[in-house]
Design a protein around this motif. Structure first.
Motif, PDB file in Angstrom:
ATOM      1  N   GLN A 325       0.846  -1.186   0.000  1.00  0.00           N
ATOM      2  CA  GLN A 325       0.000   0.000   0.000  1.00  0.00           C
ATOM      3  C   GLN A 325       0.887   1.244   0.000  1.00  0.00           C
ATOM      4  N   PRO A 326       0.342   2.374  -0.475  1.00  0.00           N
ATOM      5  CA  PRO A 326       1.150   3.605  -0.504  1.00  0.00           C
ATOM      6  C   PRO A 326       1.580   4.009   0.907  1.00  0.00           C
ATOM      7  N   LYS A 327       2.810   4.487   0.987  1.00  0.00           N
ATOM      8  CA  LYS A 327       3.356   4.937   2.264  1.00  0.00           C
ATOM      9  C   LYS A 327       3.336   6.447   2.316  1.00  0.00           C
ATOM     10  N   LYS A 328       2.987   6.983   3.469  1.00  0.00           N
ATOM     11  CA  LYS A 328       3.000   8.429   3.637  1.00  0.00           C
ATOM     12  C   LYS A 328       4.400   8.960   3.351  1.00  0.00           C
ATOM     13  N   GLY A 329       4.494   9.926   2.482  1.00  0.00           N
ATOM     14  CA  GLY A 329       5.788  10.476   2.095  1.00  0.00           C
ATOM     15  C   GLY A 329       6.342   9.867   0.832  1.00  0.00           C
ATOM     16  N   GLY A 330       5.624   8.867   0.269  1.00  0.00           N
ATOM     17  CA  GLY A 330       6.067   8.260  -0.981  1.00  0.00           C
ATOM     18  C   GLY A 330       6.526   6.833  -0.818  1.00  0.00           C
ATOM     19  N   GLY A 331       6.461   6.095  -1.905  1.00  0.00           N
ATOM     20  CA  GLY A 331       6.880   4.704  -1.876  1.00  0.00           C
ATOM     21  C   GLY A 331       5.773   3.776  -1.401  1.00  0.00           C
ATOM     22  N   HIS A 332       6.162   2.578  -0.995  1.00  0.00           N
ATOM     23  CA  HIS A 332       5.217   1.557  -0.570  1.00  0.00           C
ATOM     24  C   HIS A 332       5.590   0.998   0.798  1.00  0.00           C
ATOM     25  N   GLU A 333       4.595   0.405   1.437  1.00  0.00           N
ATOM     26  CA  GLU A 333       4.827  -0.385   2.636  1.00  0.00           C
ATOM     27  C   GLU A 333       3.907  -1.596   2.580  1.00  0.00           C
ATOM     28  N   VAL A 334       4.183  -2.584   3.423  1.00  0.00           N
ATOM     29  CA  VAL A 334       3.417  -3.816   3.377  1.00  0.00           C
ATOM     30  C   VAL A 334       2.003  -3.587   3.905  1.00  0.00           C
ATOM     31  N   ASN A 335       1.053  -4.254   3.286  1.00  0.00           N
ATOM     32  CA  ASN A 335      -0.314  -4.315   3.802  1.00  0.00           C
ATOM     33  C   ASN A 335      -0.353  -5.474   4.794  1.00  0.00           C
ATOM     34  N   LYS A 336      -0.453  -5.153   6.081  1.00  0.00           N
ATOM     35  CA  LYS A 336      -0.296  -6.172   7.110  1.00  0.00           C
ATOM     36  C   LYS A 336      -1.339  -7.281   7.032  1.00  0.00           C
ATOM     37  N   LYS A 337      -2.420  -6.999   6.341  1.00  0.00           N
ATOM     38  CA  LYS A 337      -3.449  -8.024   6.166  1.00  0.00           C
ATOM     39  C   LYS A 337      -2.889  -9.285   5.525  1.00  0.00           C
ATOM     40  N   TRP A 338      -1.826  -9.131   4.718  1.00  0.00           N
ATOM     41  CA  TRP A 338      -1.307 -10.264   3.956  1.00  0.00           C
ATOM     42  C   TRP A 338      -0.001 -10.811   4.497  1.00  0.00           C
ATOM     43  N   VAL A 339       0.516 -10.246   5.565  1.00  0.00           N
ATOM     44  CA  VAL A 339       1.769 -10.739   6.145  1.00  0.00           C
ATOM     45  C   VAL A 339       1.583 -12.178   6.635  1.00  0.00           C
ATOM     46  N   GLY A 340       2.477 -13.054   6.203  1.00  0.00           N
ATOM     47  CA  GLY A 340       2.490 -14.428   6.685  1.00  0.00           C
ATOM     48  C   GLY A 340       1.388 -15.313   6.157  1.00  0.00           C
ATOM     49  N   LYS A 341       0.643 -14.874   5.149  1.00  0.00           N
ATOM     50  CA  LYS A 341      -0.427 -15.703   4.604  1.00  0.00           C
ATOM     51  C   LYS A 341       0.141 -16.727   3.621  1.00  0.00           C
ATOM     52  N   ASP A 342      -0.593 -17.804   3.399  1.00  0.00           N
ATOM     53  CA  ASP A 342      -0.166 -18.834   2.456  1.00  0.00           C
ATOM     54  C   ASP A 342      -0.106 -18.278   1.033  1.00  0.00           C
ATOM     55  N   ALA A 343       0.831 -18.781   0.245  1.00  0.00           N
ATOM     56  CA  ALA A 343       0.955 -18.359  -1.149  1.00  0.00           C
ATOM     57  C   ALA A 343      -0.334 -18.616  -1.922  1.00  0.00           C
ATOM     58  N   ALA A 344      -0.963 -19.758  -1.672  1.00  0.00           N
ATOM     59  CA  ALA A 344      -2.192 -20.089  -2.396  1.00  0.00           C
ATOM     60  C   ALA A 344      -3.287 -19.066  -2.126  1.00  0.00           C
ATOM     61  N   ARG A 345      -3.387 -18.620  -0.881  1.00  0.00           N
ATOM     62  CA  ARG A 345      -4.410 -17.631  -0.530  1.00  0.00           C
ATOM     63  C   ARG A 345      -4.110 -16.281  -1.164  1.00  0.00           C
ATOM     64  N   ILE A 346      -2.848 -15.900  -1.192  1.00  0.00           N
ATOM     65  CA  ILE A 346      -2.458 -14.630  -1.802  1.00  0.00           C
ATOM     66  C   ILE A 346      -2.750 -14.660  -3.302  1.00  0.00           C
ATOM     67  N   LEU A 347      -2.413 -15.769  -3.956  1.00  0.00           N
ATOM     68  CA  LEU A 347      -2.612 -15.874  -5.403  1.00  0.00           C
ATOM     69  C   LEU A 347      -4.097 -15.879  -5.767  1.00  0.00           C
ATOM     70  N   GLU A 348      -4.935 -16.374  -4.885  1.00  0.00           N
ATOM     71  CA  GLU A 348      -6.380 -16.369  -5.146  1.00  0.00           C
ATOM     72  C   GLU A 348      -6.918 -14.956  -5.373  1.00  0.00           C
ATOM     73  N   THR A 349      -6.284 -13.963  -4.764  1.00  0.00           N
ATOM     74  CA  THR A 349      -6.775 -12.590  -4.882  1.00  0.00           C
ATOM     75  C   THR A 349      -6.656 -12.045  -6.301  1.00  0.00           C
ATOM     76  N   ILE A 350      -5.800 -12.670  -7.115  1.00  0.00           N
ATOM     77  CA  ILE A 350      -5.665 -12.225  -8.509  1.00  0.00           C
ATOM     78  C   ILE A 350      -6.179 -13.296  -9.472  1.00  0.00           C
ATOM     79  N   GLY A 351      -6.991 -14.199  -8.937  1.00  0.00           N
ATOM     80  CA  GLY A 351      -7.622 -15.201  -9.786  1.00  0.00           C
ATOM     81  C   GLY A 351      -6.758 -16.373 -10.166  1.00  0.00           C
ATOM     82  N   VAL A 352      -5.661 -16.585  -9.460  1.00  0.00           N
ATOM     83  CA  VAL A 352      -4.775 -17.722  -9.730  1.00  0.00           C
ATOM     84  C   VAL A 352      -5.037 -18.794  -8.678  1.00  0.00           C
TER      85      VAL A 352
END
Length: 481
Positions: A325-352
């Protein structure tokens, strides 16, 4: 192990529970400790001052009335107890934090239980000469405040407990709010084992509701002699401002170099193993790979052969917009919602849709891509094509951000290994294996969950949490030659 340093810095005077993050389920009955009041409930207290006072009294007793052999006996009881509860705690961590993989947590726990040194590492240095006899020994600081992370909650409690009480100290833990139930369960169980083995009550304590306000109170309490923290750089910087002696284990963004001489099959197997381990939530896990051109295609092939899913360019950019997600002041930071989640679950979000056996997603990106520069702490591994070893080193140094935490290389060229080590300056440097080998998980050496790069203690053990004291017997005393 930095999830969001900027957020921690912004709320350093506020309650950690307001940090946000993944929602957790309601506490099962096994997590709920009975009210303990000022007397505490097997080490769990309602008030931080009561927790400190109880640990202070226990430390006086521990230092005065228990020998080194007593410490060894009680630490062995802690190890036996922890082994008996490993599976239970690992299930509870996944349930409460929503992060990581159960089977990998079991391996982490067994490593800290079996490979955290006790008092045996507290060696005495002696020198005898015409001017007398000198002894230098490791002595306790006293009461230690230890801050533990959500990524390795009970692993850090077990590791710190063994290391800190082995040195004659006692510990007041300030655990992460999103792991407070399983942390309390672990601490109370270990306290019970200590008492049953003949040790004093309250060698380790905590407050039921952990907050940064409690940390501030401990920093101001004269009975706290040392502050130790495992987590993000925001937390470490807050500790350093306390004015007390500090041991800080901060963030990492470990780069991996694969050069033209590497065993590509080994590199693919070990990088997959390390980057997917516990869904990449460990601060020392492989976070980005820089492969020289001649090794690049072979590495991609080997990673896919291990089970990794290769994202195309469009899928990669889709994922950036979800897990970062966008970071205040520029750049990106992690969306904590997805930290440590399974690869399969993360890939499901883009239809894979991939089988659960797929533990890692990989993507081809340039060196300045957000996936390279942000410590993601999830099983998405960026691979950068480099035209030369020199370019790989240059890009890896930028990505590591000067954390001096962990780095690795796959190479048969000793000169390359040496040159990268000298430039990257990391506390942990692994050659031709997964980075977890650097903390004794599949490698030689002792294990720790507190890797103190920022303050210099490195791979901590009992002696890291002790003072050096010198005793001098002058005028040739005890000299027999």
């Amino acid at each position: 192990m930095d999830i969001s340093s900027q957020e921690i810095e912004a709320i350093v005077k506020q309650v950690l529970a307001g940090m946000g993050g993944a929602q957790t389920s309601a506490a099962p009955a096994a997590y709920t400790a009975a009210p303990g009041g000022a007397a505490g409930d097997r080490g769990v207290f309602e008030n931080v001052d009561d927790a400190v006072e109880a640990a202070w009294k226990a430390q006086r007793d521990w230092a005065a009335n228990y020998k080194i052999e007593d410490r060894q006996r009680i630490i062995e009881a802690i190890r036996r107890c922890a082994r008996a509860h490993v599976e239970e705690w690992c299930h509870k961590i996944v349930e409460e934090t929503g992060m990581g993989r159960y089977e990998d947590k079991v391996e982490k726990h067994l490593a800290v239980i079996n490979k955290t040194p006790g008092p045996e590492c507290l060696t005495t240095e002696a020198k005898s000469g015409d001017a007398g006899l000198m002894l230098e020994e490791y002595a306790p600081f006293g009461v230690i405040c230890s801050i533990t992370p959500t990524t390795n909650p009970t692993e850090t409690i077990i590791n710190n407990t063994i290391s800190m009480i082995a040195g004659g100290n006692t510990v007041v833990f300030n655990v992460h709010p999103r792991a407070k139930r399983v942390s309390a369960d672990c601490l109370q169980t270990l306290n019970t084992a200590i008492i049953e083995a003949g040790g004093p009550a309250n060698l380790i304590t905590m407050t039921r509701e952990p907050t940064m306000e409690n940390v501030d109170k401990m920093a101001a309490n004269p009975k706290i002699r040392l502050m130790a923290g495992t987590g993000g750089m925001g937390m470490v910087n807050a500790l350093l401002r306390s004015g007390k002696k500090c041991i800080g284990a901060g963030a990492g963004n470990p780069p991996v170099i694969v050069d033209e001489t590497a065993d590509i099959e080994l590199a693919g197997r070990k990088i997959y193993e390390g980057a997917s381990f516990d869904n990449n939530i460990l601060c020392f896990a492989e976070k980005e790979v820089f492969a020289v051109n001649t090794a690049y295609d072979g590495l991609l092939h080997e990673l896919q052969k291990q089970g990794a899913y290769l994202l195309n360019k469009a899928q990669t950019e889709q994922l950036v917009n979800i897990v970062l997600q966008p970071k205040k002041g520029g750049g990106h930071e992690v969306n904590k919602k997805w930290v440590g989640k399974d690869a399969a679950r993360i890939l499901e979000t883009i239809g894979v849709h991939v089988p659960d056996t797929c533990r890692l997603a990989i993507c081809e990106v340039p060196a300045d891509h957000p996936f390279v520069l942000v410590e993601q702490m999830m099983p998405v591994l960026p691979i950068v094509r480099c035209q030369s070893f020199e370019q790989a080193v240059e890009d890896a140094v930028v990505a590591e951000h000067g954390n001096r935490h962990t780095a690795s290389i796959f190479s048969k060229d000793v000169d390359h290994m040496t040159r990268f080590a000298r430039v990257i300056e990391t506390t942990i440097y692994v050659k031709n294996s997964a980075t977890k080998a650097g903390v004794g998980i599949g490698g030689e050496g002792h294990c720790t969950m507190t890797i103190a790069g920022p303050t210099g203690e490195g791979i901590t053990c009992a002696k890291s949490f002790c003072r050096r004291r010198r005793c001098m017997l002058a005028e040739g005393g005890l000299r027999i030659i």
